[in-house]
Structure formats: C-alpha cells, structure tokens
Write a protein that holds these residues in place. Structure first.
Motif, short mmCIF file in Angstrom:
data_model
loop_
_atom_site.label_atom_id
_atom_site.label_comp_id
_atom_site.label_asym_id
_atom_site.label_seq_id
_atom_site.Cartn_x
_atom_site.Cartn_y
_atom_site.Cartn_z
N ASP A 60 11.82 1.77 8.06
CA ASP A 60 11.79 0.52 7.27
C ASP A 60 10.35 -0.36 7.43
OD1 ASP A 60 14.35 0.19 6.61
OD2 ASP A 60 15.10 0.06 8.45
N MET A 61 9.21 0.36 8.14
CA MET A 61 8.02 -0.13 8.45
C MET A 61 6.95 0.94 8.11
SD MET A 61 6.59 -1.78 11.76
CE MET A 61 5.04 -2.88 11.89
N LYS A 62 6.12 0.36 6.97
CA LYS A 62 5.05 1.26 6.63
C LYS A 62 3.91 0.77 6.89
CE LYS A 62 7.89 4.14 4.58
NZ LYS A 62 8.29 5.55 5.19
N ILE A 63 2.65 1.40 7.43
CA ILE A 63 1.46 0.99 7.66
C ILE A 63 0.36 1.57 6.95
CG2 ILE A 63 -0.25 0.63 9.46
CD1 ILE A 63 2.28 0.50 11.65
N TYR A 64 -0.31 0.98 6.24
CA TYR A 64 -1.46 1.77 5.33
C TYR A 64 -2.73 1.21 5.60
CZ TYR A 64 2.67 3.00 2.77
OH TYR A 64 3.74 3.37 2.54
N PHE A 65 -3.78 1.94 5.62
CA PHE A 65 -5.17 1.56 5.69
C PHE A 65 -5.85 1.44 4.34
CE2 PHE A 65 -5.90 1.82 10.33
CZ PHE A 65 -4.91 2.65 10.80
N VAL A 66 -6.27 0.10 4.04
CA VAL A 66 -6.79 0.10 2.66
C VAL A 66 -8.25 0.31 2.70
CG1 VAL A 66 -6.72 -1.74 1.02
CG2 VAL A 66 -4.71 -1.45 2.27
#
Length: 128
Positions: free
Chosen positions: A119-125
């Motif tokens: 339920d948690m996603k982490i992305y580097f932009v």
C-alpha cells in the motif's frame, strides 16, 4: 488497492509526472512529494509535520526514531487506499542528498517494507 500497480520505474518529464500524480489522486491514492533540497534535519521534520499524517504527533526535531514511529503510526490510514511518495531531484540527474535526507528516505523504505509493502510506493523523480 495499491497492489494492482507495478510502477517500479523512475518517472521522467514534468508532463508525465503531473499526469501520473493527477491520475493517482483521482483514484483516491494520496501523493506526497519530498523535495530533495531539504537538507537539514530541522527542515525535514518541519516537512513531515506538514505533509504526513502522524500518530502520535512528533514533538521537536531531535529523534529520528520518534519521527519514524510517528510516521509509521500515521501512514496506517493508507493501508487500504494507498500512498505514493515522490522523491524529487532538484535538477536532472542531480541526486546529491544530505545525510539527513538519506536518513529520512531510509525511514520511508523501512516503513514501506515492514508495514505497508502493498500500500506504499516510493519513486525517485528525475526532472527533464
């Protein structure tokens, strides 16, 4: 539910990022954007107090453990709806992070992996 998404990628381009952020919000997924120019522990604690649900609310800005516990308790509200954290570089391919920013990002990944793996996603932009 977040687990039907498979985003393991780095988002490139302002238009793609904006479109994806709007799409996620439209389907009820919370999006929190962490700007990597926040270098000091004090700035990061202030950001967290503004942007994250906290339970219990963390007082002061001294203890990373207290911050982690507070974020961990607060993000439980996203268990079924999901949350995406975007970690945004200042400029294209400029990922010079302070030790405080690295500590904070590590806390986020610990919470994701231990509490909210689906339920948690982490992305580097990476901006254009």
């Amino acid at each position: 539910v977040m687990n039907r998404f498979s985003y393991d990628k780095i988002l490139n381009g302002v238009d793609a990022l904006l479109a994806e952020t709007l799409r996620l919000k439209a389907i009820g997924i919370s999006v929190i954007e962490f700007p990597t120019h926040l270098n000091s522990k004090k700035d990061i604690f202030e950001f967290v107090k503004r942007e994250f649900p906290l339970d219990p609310f963390v007082e002061g800005e001294k203890s990373w453990d207290a911050l982690a516990d507070s974020i961990g308790g607060g993000v439980e509200q996203f268990r079924n709806t999901g949350v995406v954290v975007l970690i945004k570089a200042l400029a294209k391919n400029q990922w010079q992070l302070s030790s405080a920013a690295i500590e904070f990002i590590d806390i986020l990944f610990q919470i994701k992996n231990e509490q909210l793996p689906n339920d948690m996603k982490i992305y580097f932009v990476n901006p254009v």
